[in-house]
Scaffold this motif. Structure first.
Motif, PDB file in Angstrom:
ATOM      1  N   MET A   1     -77.706  88.041  21.870  1.00 20.90           N
ATOM      2  CA  MET A   1     -77.519  87.463  20.541  1.00 20.90           C
ATOM      3  C   MET A   1     -78.594  86.408  20.276  1.00 20.90           C
ATOM      4  N   THR A   2     -79.030  86.334  19.071  1.00 21.24           N
ATOM      5  CA  THR A   2     -80.069  85.361  18.759  1.00 21.24           C
ATOM      6  C   THR A   2     -79.471  83.969  18.638  1.00 21.24           C
ATOM      7  N   GLU A   3     -80.053  83.032  19.312  1.00 20.34           N
ATOM      8  CA  GLU A   3     -79.501  81.681  19.277  1.00 20.34           C
ATOM      9  C   GLU A   3     -80.482  80.717  18.627  1.00 20.34           C
ATOM     10  N   THR A   4     -81.662  81.192  18.342  1.00 23.29           N
ATOM     11  CA  THR A   4     -82.697  80.275  17.843  1.00 23.29           C
ATOM     12  C   THR A   4     -82.421  79.828  16.418  1.00 23.29           C
ATOM     13  N   SER A   5     -83.100  78.765  16.010  1.00 21.95           N
ATOM     14  CA  SER A   5     -82.836  78.180  14.706  1.00 21.95           C
ATOM     15  C   SER A   5     -83.463  78.992  13.581  1.00 21.95           C
ATOM     16  N   GLU A   6     -84.278  79.982  13.935  1.00 16.89           N
ATOM     17  CA  GLU A   6     -84.892  80.779  12.873  1.00 16.89           C
ATOM     18  C   GLU A   6     -83.914  81.792  12.282  1.00 16.89           C
ATOM     19  N   ALA A   7     -82.724  81.845  12.861  1.00 18.29           N
ATOM     20  CA  ALA A   7     -81.724  82.769  12.333  1.00 18.29           C
ATOM     21  C   ALA A   7     -81.427  82.432  10.871  1.00 18.29           C
ATOM     22  N   LEU A   8     -81.200  83.491  10.061  1.00 23.08           N
ATOM     23  CA  LEU A   8     -80.880  83.263   8.650  1.00 23.08           C
ATOM     24  C   LEU A   8     -79.464  82.725   8.516  1.00 23.08           C
ATOM     25  N   LEU A   9     -78.559  83.393   9.213  1.00 25.83           N
ATOM     26  CA  LEU A   9     -77.159  82.997   9.112  1.00 25.83           C
ATOM     27  C   LEU A   9     -76.607  82.825  10.516  1.00 25.83           C
ATOM     28  N   GLU A  10     -75.926  81.749  10.724  1.00 26.61           N
ATOM     29  CA  GLU A  10     -75.304  81.527  12.024  1.00 26.61           C
ATOM     30  C   GLU A  10     -73.845  81.150  11.829  1.00 26.61           C
ATOM     31  N   VAL A  11     -72.963  81.967  12.370  1.00 24.16           N
ATOM     32  CA  VAL A  11     -71.540  81.696  12.253  1.00 24.16           C
ATOM     33  C   VAL A  11     -71.027  81.307  13.635  1.00 24.16           C
ATOM     34  N   ARG A  12     -70.385  80.172  13.719  1.00 24.06           N
ATOM     35  CA  ARG A  12     -69.885  79.655  14.999  1.00 24.06           C
ATOM     36  C   ARG A  12     -68.387  79.441  14.948  1.00 24.06           C
ATOM     37  N   ASP A  13     -67.659  80.118  15.789  1.00 20.41           N
ATOM     38  CA  ASP A  13     -66.215  79.879  15.965  1.00 20.41           C
ATOM     39  C   ASP A  13     -65.459  79.788  14.645  1.00 20.41           C
ATOM     40  N   LEU A  14     -65.776  80.672  13.742  1.00 16.84           N
ATOM     41  CA  LEU A  14     -65.140  80.638  12.417  1.00 16.84           C
ATOM     42  C   LEU A  14     -63.660  81.029  12.515  1.00 16.84           C
ATOM     43  N   VAL A  15     -62.797  80.190  11.946  1.00 14.54           N
ATOM     44  CA  VAL A  15     -61.364  80.476  11.928  1.00 14.54           C
ATOM     45  C   VAL A  15     -60.884  80.445  10.474  1.00 14.54           C
ATOM     46  N   VAL A  16     -60.247  81.531  10.038  1.00 10.40           N
ATOM     47  CA  VAL A  16     -59.662  81.557   8.690  1.00 10.40           C
ATOM     48  C   VAL A  16     -58.152  81.613   8.842  1.00 10.40           C
ATOM     49  N   GLU A  17     -57.476  80.684   8.181  1.00 13.04           N
ATOM     50  CA  GLU A  17     -56.027  80.615   8.327  1.00 13.04           C
ATOM     51  C   GLU A  17     -55.327  80.682   6.980  1.00 13.04           C
ATOM     52  N   PHE A  18     -54.100  81.203   7.020  1.00 14.01           N
ATOM     53  CA  PHE A  18     -53.229  81.207   5.843  1.00 14.01           C
ATOM     54  C   PHE A  18     -51.948  80.474   6.190  1.00 14.01           C
ATOM     55  N   PRO A  19     -51.762  79.288   5.631  1.00 12.66           N
ATOM     56  CA  PRO A  19     -50.475  78.631   5.876  1.00 12.66           C
ATOM     57  C   PRO A  19     -49.388  79.374   5.105  1.00 12.66           C
ATOM     58  N   THR A  20     -48.335  79.759   5.793  1.00 16.60           N
ATOM     59  CA  THR A  20     -47.209  80.411   5.119  1.00 16.60           C
ATOM     60  C   THR A  20     -45.936  79.687   5.540  1.00 16.60           C
ATOM     61  N   ARG A  21     -44.841  80.117   4.940  1.00 17.16           N
ATOM     62  CA  ARG A  21     -43.577  79.450   5.268  1.00 17.16           C
ATOM     63  C   ARG A  21     -43.223  79.661   6.729  1.00 17.16           C
ATOM     64  N   ARG A  22     -43.643  80.801   7.272  1.00 16.80           N
ATOM     65  CA  ARG A  22     -43.276  81.075   8.659  1.00 16.80           C
ATOM     66  C   ARG A  22     -44.319  80.569   9.635  1.00 16.80           C
ATOM     67  N   GLY A  23     -45.175  79.707   9.182  1.00 19.20           N
ATOM     68  CA  GLY A  23     -46.191  79.176  10.085  1.00 19.20           C
ATOM     69  C   GLY A  23     -47.572  79.606   9.661  1.00 19.20           C
ATOM     70  N   ILE A  24     -48.551  79.174  10.406  1.00 18.80           N
ATOM     71  CA  ILE A  24     -49.928  79.438  10.033  1.00 18.80           C
ATOM     72  C   ILE A  24     -50.377  80.774  10.621  1.00 18.80           C
ATOM     73  N   LEU A  25     -50.910  81.624   9.753  1.00 19.13           N
ATOM     74  CA  LEU A  25     -51.419  82.903  10.227  1.00 19.13           C
ATOM     75  C   LEU A  25     -52.931  82.809  10.397  1.00 19.13           C
ATOM     76  N   ARG A  26     -53.414  83.270  11.541  1.00 20.65           N
ATOM     77  CA  ARG A  26     -54.847  83.275  11.769  1.00 20.65           C
ATOM     78  C   ARG A  26     -55.382  84.661  11.466  1.00 20.65           C
ATOM     79  N   ALA A  27     -56.089  84.789  10.366  1.00 25.60           N
ATOM     80  CA  ALA A  27     -56.583  86.109   9.980  1.00 25.60           C
ATOM     81  C   ALA A  27     -57.946  86.373  10.603  1.00 25.60           C
ATOM     82  N   VAL A  28     -58.724  85.326  10.793  1.00 21.98           N
ATOM     83  CA  VAL A  28     -60.005  85.445  11.480  1.00 21.98           C
ATOM     84  C   VAL A  28     -59.978  84.386  12.576  1.00 21.98           C
TER      85      VAL A  28
END
Lengths: 327, 335
Positions: free
Chosen positions: B1-28
């Motif tokens: 995987m490319t780690e250098t700063s010349e990368a166009l897009l760098e995604v690190r440990d991205l977490v997407v959550e949905f808080p719901t009544r039954r708790g937080i759902l982690r979709a990503v």
């Protein structure tokens, strides 16, 4: 487009004929018109002669055709109560009602669409929730109560606005208007709010729910993904789509503003056709009632026609004859 | 995987959550990847694996209550998640374009195609109405719409599905973004049109050196288009690597199952390989490796600990199996 307009026109004429039939049968409900017209001492021969002269011995369809014929020529009969041509009485009163309905409609449209959009865009705000709760009052309280409440607050307690009448009016010859004097304008405020409040809350709730639905569509998401400003997305893309279904309802509702002005006019002693109608009901003035019925129907039909035309202007999909698929 | 700063897009440990009544759902769940300028990255996985959410999260269009709970998204070194909405809006369309799945619903039905193009162009570029119109014509020609000049005044409903998707691509590329996120751009189209659309997208992005994140579940499209591919399962990236390696010799057991479920006309096998069971719901993601209940190789460690992503060959795999076992898997798949 032309075929569509012609078809709609044909439908409109059909509707008017049916209404004419209803209003014509009004005359028959109250029994034999001859006995109303002639005195106690008239003989049977007199009655028969009169019946023949007036064409009342003809079969029903012939009489109806004659009635429609007279209406087309602008002859609506003589008022029993006042003894003047019905059409003159109504035309005298019409400006008052139309001005009232116009102001109520503007009030309902401006605030209805404005609040609707606001509550849809700022759903979580306290003010949105307050508006929504308040709108329940508009939907659930009867018109006369709102009118009386407003009179109590603004006329009796605060003494800001007049409680009845049209104020000073200016006669333009063919039209009497209350728009040109301060007292006329002040008199307009309370009746217009009373008449328009129900429509306003209705339009507001409709705009809100439509707008929320539109905001969930793919093209709104895509518009955002294209980096368009919130303003362009909300007012350029979302609002226009919101208004398509809203136009129909609004059109019909605006027609009912004229029809249901009766109650408001009674509460505010507004010298319009609704007030005239109430008076004619009290004295069983059939020609006037029948004509009023026709007039209201004419309003509805005309407004519907205009709404259908508006569709064409707003929605390009109709022009090419594509079925109006739901987005 | 490319780690250098010349990368166009760098995604690190991205977490997407949905808080719901039954708790937080982690979709990503903690996904990381990077993208070089002009590179095409395929993002594959079953429906509900979190592919589309990843795409919308990158451009900041998650529908509330969904949110990026942690992690960073960097565009040319600048962190873009958490930017003020107005700043993010300027990036959308200008630097990152997006193509959605359904061209029939992506365009506003009440506006002419030209109006929508000119509006987008003028939002991002300092052009006059006339210049923007000329650019709109050029764009439509580039995406292969005949009589572009005239078609500018047509409404979306006057175009076919394939033509509309071309318009959508033209809109996404209107301001020459550095990255285009294409979310299932061909799924809603006829098979005969799919290849054309992919070809247009591929050609234009190569000409303009635009990087692409191609979200799809169609391995055929990936094989033909992508340079690298990331495989998602239950909100996690289980394997990422050069497209040839991942397709020819998948290392992760899930990827292997996924590749095995693609029919190969030359193979003699009578039945397609199926992965038993189905992907877990967000509410019931198992402890440890999310794939463990369906995996034939799962051991106790898989059931308790989440496997880290580690480099294997030219790519990376999130699996506890050691290199020898993974290689054996990939060799088996190749047969």
């Amino acid at each position: 487009m032309l075929a569509f307009v012609l078809r709609r026109l044909f439908q409109a004429i059909l509707v008017m004929l049916v209404v004419a039939l209803v209003s014509f049968s009004l005359f028959r409900f109250v029994g034999d018109p001859i006995s109303v017209m002639v005195g106690q001492e008239a003989t049977q021969e007199d009655r028969e002669r009169m019946r023949q002269e007036l064409g009342l011995d003809q079969p029903f369809p012939v009489q109806f055709a004659a009635y429609v014929g007279r209406i087309v020529q602008g002859e609506f009969g003589i008022s029993y109560r006042v003894g003047r041509p019905v059409i003159d009485l109504i035309l005298e009163r019409l400006p008052a009602t139309l001005e009232l309905a116009f102001c109520a409609a503007i009030f309902a449209l401006v605030f209805g669409v404005g609040f609707g959009v606001f509550t849809a865009l700022r759903r979580a705000r306290f003010s949105s929730k307050a508006i929504m709760t308040f709108s329940l009052i508009g939907v659930s309280l009867p018109t006369f109560l709102i009118g009386i409440g407003l009179i109590y607050l603004f006329s009796v307690e605060l003494k800001w606005l007049p409680s009845f009448g049209r104020g000073q009016v200016t006669d333009l010859g063919f039209w009497t208007t209350g728009f040109l004097t301060l007292s006329g304008l002040k008199s307009m405020v309370l009746p217009a709010i009373t008449l328009g409040l129900f429509q306003m809350t209705l339009i507001m709730r409709l705009v809100r729910s439509e707008m929320l639905e539109v905001l969930r569509t793919d093209y709104i998401k895509f518009a955002r993904a294209r980096g368009l400003s919130d303003r362009a997305v909300h007012f350029g893309h979302a609002l226009k789509n919101t208004l398509i279904p809203v136009i129909t309802i609004m059109g019909i509702k605006l027609g009912s503003l004229v029809a249901f002005a009766i109650i408001t006019e009674t509460v505010f002693q507004w010298p319009g056709v609704g007030f005239l109608f109430i008076a004619s009901v009290q004295s069983v003035d059939i020609p006037l009632m029948a004509t009023y019925l026709l007039l209201v129907a004419l309003f509805f039909v005309t407004i519907n026609l205009i709404v259908d035309m508006l569709y064409f202007i707003v929605d390009p999909r109709l022009k090419s004859g594509v079925a109006l698929a739901r987005h | 995987m490319t780690e250098t700063s010349e990368a166009l897009l760098e995604v690190r440990d991205l977490v997407v959550e949905f808080p719901t009544r039954r708790g937080i759902l982690r979709a990503v769940d903690q996904i990381s990847f990077s993208l070089m300028p002009g590179e095409v990255l395929g993002l594959v996985g079953e429906s509900g694996a979190g592919k589309s959410l990843t795409g919308t999260a990158l451009i900041g269009l998650l529908e509330p209550p969904g949110r990026i709970a942690s992690g960073t998204v960097r565009l040319k070194g600048q962190q873009i998640n958490g930017l003020p909405p107005e700043e993010l809006r300027k990036i959308r369309g200008r630097r990152i374009g997006m193509v959605f799945q359904d061209p029939l619903t992506s365009l506003n039905p009440l506006y002419r195609v030209g109006e929508q193009l000119i509006e987008t162009i003028r939002t991002h570029l300092p052009l006059s109405e006339a210049e923007a119109r000329q650019r709109a014509v050029d764009l439509l020609m580039e995406v292969g719409i005949p009589a572009a000049e005239r078609r500018l005044d047509s409404y979306p409903h006057e175009f076919s599905g394939g033509m509309r998707q071309r318009v959508v691509i033209a809109l996404a590329l209107a301001a020459e973004p550095e990255l285009v996120i294409a979310d299932e751009p061909t799924t809603a189209l006829d098979v005969s049109v799919q290849a054309q659309i992919i070809a247009v997208l591929k050609r234009l992005c190569r000409e303009k050196n635009t990087a692409v994140i191609l979200i799809t579940h169609d391995m055929g499209v990936i094989a033909e288009t992508a340079d690298r591919v990331a495989v998602m399962y239950a909100g996690r990236i289980v394997e990422i690597g050069p497209v040839r390696d991942v397709i020819k010799s998948p290392r992760h057991p899930y990827t292997k199952g996924l590749m095995g479920s693609i029919p190969d006309p030359e193979a003699e096998a009578e039945r397609l390989i199926q992965i038993p069971g189905s992907m877990p719901r967000l509410t019931h993601i198992p402890k440890g490796c999310a794939f463990n209940p369906r995996c034939g190789f799962a051991n106790d460690q898989c059931r308790t600990e989440r496997p880290p992503v580690r480099a294997v060959g030219k790519g990376s795999v999130a699996c506890f199996l050691d290199e020898a076992q993974l290689t054996a898997l990939s060799l088996e798949a190749r047969r």
